[in-house]
Write a protein that holds these residues in place. Structure first.
Motif, PDB file in Angstrom:
ATOM      1  N   SER A 224       5.623   6.999  -7.226  1.00  0.00           N
ATOM      2  CA  SER A 224       5.798   6.342  -5.928  1.00  0.00           C
ATOM      3  C   SER A 224       5.067   5.014  -5.873  1.00  0.00           C
ATOM      4  O   SER A 224       5.601   4.014  -5.375  1.00  0.00           O
ATOM      5  CB  SER A 224       5.301   7.238  -4.790  1.00  0.00           C
ATOM      6  OG  SER A 224       6.123   8.357  -4.659  1.00  0.00           O
TER       7      SER A 224
ATOM      8  N   PHE B   4       6.954   2.544  -7.879  1.00  0.00           N
ATOM      9  CA  PHE B   4       8.190   2.177  -7.182  1.00  0.00           C
ATOM     10  C   PHE B   4       7.903   1.187  -6.052  1.00  0.00           C
ATOM     11  O   PHE B   4       8.656   0.230  -5.856  1.00  0.00           O
ATOM     12  CB  PHE B   4       8.883   3.433  -6.656  1.00  0.00           C
ATOM     13  CG  PHE B   4      10.231   3.188  -6.056  1.00  0.00           C
ATOM     14  CD1 PHE B   4      11.248   2.623  -6.798  1.00  0.00           C
ATOM     15  CD2 PHE B   4      10.488   3.534  -4.743  1.00  0.00           C
ATOM     16  CE1 PHE B   4      12.502   2.399  -6.242  1.00  0.00           C
ATOM     17  CE2 PHE B   4      11.730   3.318  -4.180  1.00  0.00           C
ATOM     18  CZ  PHE B   4      12.741   2.753  -4.927  1.00  0.00           C
ATOM     19  N   TYR B   5       6.827   1.398  -5.316  1.00  0.00           N
ATOM     20  CA  TYR B   5       6.467   0.456  -4.253  1.00  0.00           C
ATOM     21  C   TYR B   5       6.082  -0.910  -4.828  1.00  0.00           C
ATOM     22  O   TYR B   5       6.388  -1.937  -4.241  1.00  0.00           O
ATOM     23  CB  TYR B   5       5.336   1.004  -3.381  1.00  0.00           C
ATOM     24  CG  TYR B   5       5.845   1.832  -2.228  1.00  0.00           C
ATOM     25  CD1 TYR B   5       6.327   1.223  -1.072  1.00  0.00           C
ATOM     26  CD2 TYR B   5       5.867   3.218  -2.291  1.00  0.00           C
ATOM     27  CE1 TYR B   5       6.811   1.971  -0.013  1.00  0.00           C
ATOM     28  CE2 TYR B   5       6.346   3.977  -1.246  1.00  0.00           C
ATOM     29  CZ  TYR B   5       6.817   3.351  -0.099  1.00  0.00           C
ATOM     30  OH  TYR B   5       7.296   4.094   0.938  1.00  0.00           O
TER      31      TYR B   5
ATOM     32  N   TYR C  26       9.283  -2.581  -5.642  1.00  0.00           N
ATOM     33  CA  TYR C  26       9.874  -3.072  -4.394  1.00  0.00           C
ATOM     34  C   TYR C  26       9.205  -4.379  -3.956  1.00  0.00           C
ATOM     35  O   TYR C  26       9.884  -5.347  -3.616  1.00  0.00           O
ATOM     36  CB  TYR C  26       9.743  -2.000  -3.303  1.00  0.00           C
ATOM     37  CG  TYR C  26       9.985  -2.519  -1.918  1.00  0.00           C
ATOM     38  CD1 TYR C  26      11.281  -2.754  -1.448  1.00  0.00           C
ATOM     39  CD2 TYR C  26       8.927  -2.805  -1.070  1.00  0.00           C
ATOM     40  CE1 TYR C  26      11.509  -3.251  -0.177  1.00  0.00           C
ATOM     41  CE2 TYR C  26       9.142  -3.303   0.205  1.00  0.00           C
ATOM     42  CZ  TYR C  26      10.430  -3.523   0.642  1.00  0.00           C
ATOM     43  OH  TYR C  26      10.645  -4.023   1.899  1.00  0.00           O
ATOM     44  N   GLN C  27       7.886  -4.416  -3.988  1.00  0.00           N
ATOM     45  CA  GLN C  27       7.166  -5.623  -3.569  1.00  0.00           C
ATOM     46  C   GLN C  27       7.489  -6.809  -4.468  1.00  0.00           C
ATOM     47  O   GLN C  27       7.737  -7.915  -3.974  1.00  0.00           O
ATOM     48  CB  GLN C  27       5.659  -5.367  -3.557  1.00  0.00           C
ATOM     49  CG  GLN C  27       5.231  -4.435  -2.452  1.00  0.00           C
ATOM     50  CD  GLN C  27       3.764  -4.047  -2.553  1.00  0.00           C
ATOM     51  OE1 GLN C  27       3.158  -4.161  -3.615  1.00  0.00           O
ATOM     52  NE2 GLN C  27       3.207  -3.586  -1.446  1.00  0.00           N
TER      53      GLN C  27
ATOM     54  N   PRO D 238      10.897   7.763   0.003  1.00  0.00           N
ATOM     55  CA  PRO D 238       9.833   6.979   0.646  1.00  0.00           C
ATOM     56  C   PRO D 238       9.636   7.330   2.117  1.00  0.00           C
ATOM     57  O   PRO D 238       8.590   7.064   2.682  1.00  0.00           O
ATOM     58  CB  PRO D 238      10.300   5.531   0.509  1.00  0.00           C
ATOM     59  CG  PRO D 238      11.562   5.541  -0.232  1.00  0.00           C
ATOM     60  CD  PRO D 238      11.980   6.938  -0.476  1.00  0.00           C
TER      61      PRO D 238
ATOM     62  N   GLN E 208      14.141  -1.992   4.443  1.00  0.00           N
ATOM     63  CA  GLN E 208      13.319  -1.546   3.320  1.00  0.00           C
ATOM     64  C   GLN E 208      13.951  -0.333   2.641  1.00  0.00           C
ATOM     65  O   GLN E 208      14.023  -0.264   1.415  1.00  0.00           O
ATOM     66  CB  GLN E 208      11.901  -1.205   3.794  1.00  0.00           C
ATOM     67  CG  GLN E 208      11.001  -0.738   2.657  1.00  0.00           C
ATOM     68  CD  GLN E 208       9.617  -0.319   3.131  1.00  0.00           C
ATOM     69  OE1 GLN E 208       9.449   0.182   4.237  1.00  0.00           O
ATOM     70  NE2 GLN E 208       8.634  -0.510   2.279  1.00  0.00           N
ATOM     71  N   TYR E 209      14.428   0.613   3.422  1.00  0.00           N
ATOM     72  CA  TYR E 209      15.048   1.824   2.877  1.00  0.00           C
ATOM     73  C   TYR E 209      16.308   1.473   2.089  1.00  0.00           C
ATOM     74  O   TYR E 209      16.542   2.002   1.006  1.00  0.00           O
ATOM     75  CB  TYR E 209      15.361   2.772   4.029  1.00  0.00           C
ATOM     76  CG  TYR E 209      15.474   4.226   3.652  1.00  0.00           C
ATOM     77  CD1 TYR E 209      14.518   4.855   2.863  1.00  0.00           C
ATOM     78  CD2 TYR E 209      16.525   5.000   4.119  1.00  0.00           C
ATOM     79  CE1 TYR E 209      14.612   6.196   2.540  1.00  0.00           C
ATOM     80  CE2 TYR E 209      16.633   6.336   3.809  1.00  0.00           C
ATOM     81  CZ  TYR E 209      15.682   6.933   3.020  1.00  0.00           C
ATOM     82  OH  TYR E 209      15.781   8.261   2.703  1.00  0.00           O
TER      83      TYR E 209
ATOM     84  N   MET F  25      15.272  -0.175  -1.187  1.00  0.00           N
ATOM     85  CA  MET F  25      14.749   0.825  -2.127  1.00  0.00           C
ATOM     86  C   MET F  25      15.880   1.646  -2.738  1.00  0.00           C
ATOM     87  O   MET F  25      15.837   1.964  -3.925  1.00  0.00           O
ATOM     88  CB  MET F  25      13.729   1.721  -1.432  1.00  0.00           C
ATOM     89  CG  MET F  25      12.433   1.024  -1.152  1.00  0.00           C
ATOM     90  SD  MET F  25      11.271   2.120  -0.335  1.00  0.00           S
ATOM     91  CE  MET F  25       9.736   1.293  -0.722  1.00  0.00           C
TER      92      MET F  25
ATOM     93  N   LEU G 287      17.420  -0.506  -5.339  1.00  0.00           N
ATOM     94  CA  LEU G 287      16.565  -0.574  -6.529  1.00  0.00           C
ATOM     95  C   LEU G 287      16.755   0.649  -7.425  1.00  0.00           C
ATOM     96  O   LEU G 287      16.691   0.539  -8.649  1.00  0.00           O
ATOM     97  CB  LEU G 287      15.092  -0.700  -6.129  1.00  0.00           C
ATOM     98  CG  LEU G 287      14.644  -2.079  -5.690  1.00  0.00           C
ATOM     99  CD1 LEU G 287      13.214  -2.028  -5.170  1.00  0.00           C
ATOM    100  CD2 LEU G 287      14.766  -3.076  -6.829  1.00  0.00           C
ATOM    101  N   CYS G 288      16.985   1.802  -6.825  1.00  0.00           N
ATOM    102  CA  CYS G 288      17.225   3.011  -7.633  1.00  0.00           C
ATOM    103  C   CYS G 288      18.462   2.836  -8.510  1.00  0.00           C
ATOM    104  O   CYS G 288      18.475   3.262  -9.669  1.00  0.00           O
ATOM    105  CB  CYS G 288      17.380   4.235  -6.731  1.00  0.00           C
ATOM    106  SG  CYS G 288      15.845   4.755  -5.963  1.00  0.00           S
TER     107      CYS G 288
ATOM    108  N   ALA H 206      18.536   8.476  -2.367  1.00  0.00           N
ATOM    109  CA  ALA H 206      19.120   7.136  -2.473  1.00  0.00           C
ATOM    110  C   ALA H 206      20.637   7.194  -2.324  1.00  0.00           C
ATOM    111  O   ALA H 206      21.246   6.286  -1.746  1.00  0.00           O
ATOM    112  CB  ALA H 206      18.743   6.491  -3.800  1.00  0.00           C
TER     113      ALA H 206
END
Length: 184
Positions: free
Chosen positions: A29, A32-33, A36-37, A70, A89-90, A93, A96-97, A140
């Protein structure tokens, strides 16, 4: 302390008796964050480094399909969320998956498994191994597209043109340029 570690202080017991605490404090996690950033601020080099870092963790809890949701308790109802930032954001994410799945399966299908050694002596042996492709986590796949398409500009403030828009993000209502996901 390196940037790969949390800024949240460890429990007192773990600080007093470090041998009792787990050796690695990094989690899927947290990685992954970070990914994302780096994606949101358009830091390409660190984005690719973090993508590769996640790839090199071959333990079962680091499988892409095992990536925790998340928002496990209070999911933003993507598409009708009152908090647009959380919904965006969701959606990012989730996109991104799909990028991670594409990047990792590209290597797996070419014969490079996630548990491959850093220096390969016998590439034929690696290619002969059974291929186990990565899968997108269930959360996702279940993300609903945003009610209106939102643009995510790059680091220079430019919005992507129609030919530069990434399909993996557009399915969730996010217009963003395709990130540089190829490594190795």
């Amino acid at each position: 302390m390196s940037w790969r570690h949390s800024l949240i202080p460890r429990p007192l017991l773990h600080r007093l008796f470090p041998l009792l605490s787990p050796s690695s404090s990094d989690t899927p996690s947290a990685s992954f964050y970070r990914l994302y950033q780096f994606f949101v601020i358009d830091w390409t080099v660190q984005f690719r480094n973090e993508l590769e870092y996640f790839w090199t963790r071959s333990q079962p809890d680091w499988a892409l399909s095992a990536l925790p949701d998340p928002y496990p308790n209070n999911k933003p109802k993507t598409g009708s969320a009152t908090d647009t930032d959380e919904a965006l954001q969701y959606a990012i994410m989730a996109g991104l998956c799909y990028i991670m799945e594409k990047a990792y399966n590209r290597l797996i299908m070419r014969g490079l498994p996630r548990d491959a050694p850093p220096i390969v002596d016998d590439f034929e042996e690696l290619q002969a191994r059974p291929k186990h492709p990565e899968n997108v986590p269930a959360w996702a796949e279940a993300v609903v597209p945003l009610s209106e398409v939102m643009d995510v500009p790059d680091s220079e403030g430019s919005v992507p043109t129609d030919e530069d828009v990434d399909e993996d993000f557009l399915r969730f209502g996010v217009r963003v340029a395709t990130p540089h996901w190829v490594f190795v």
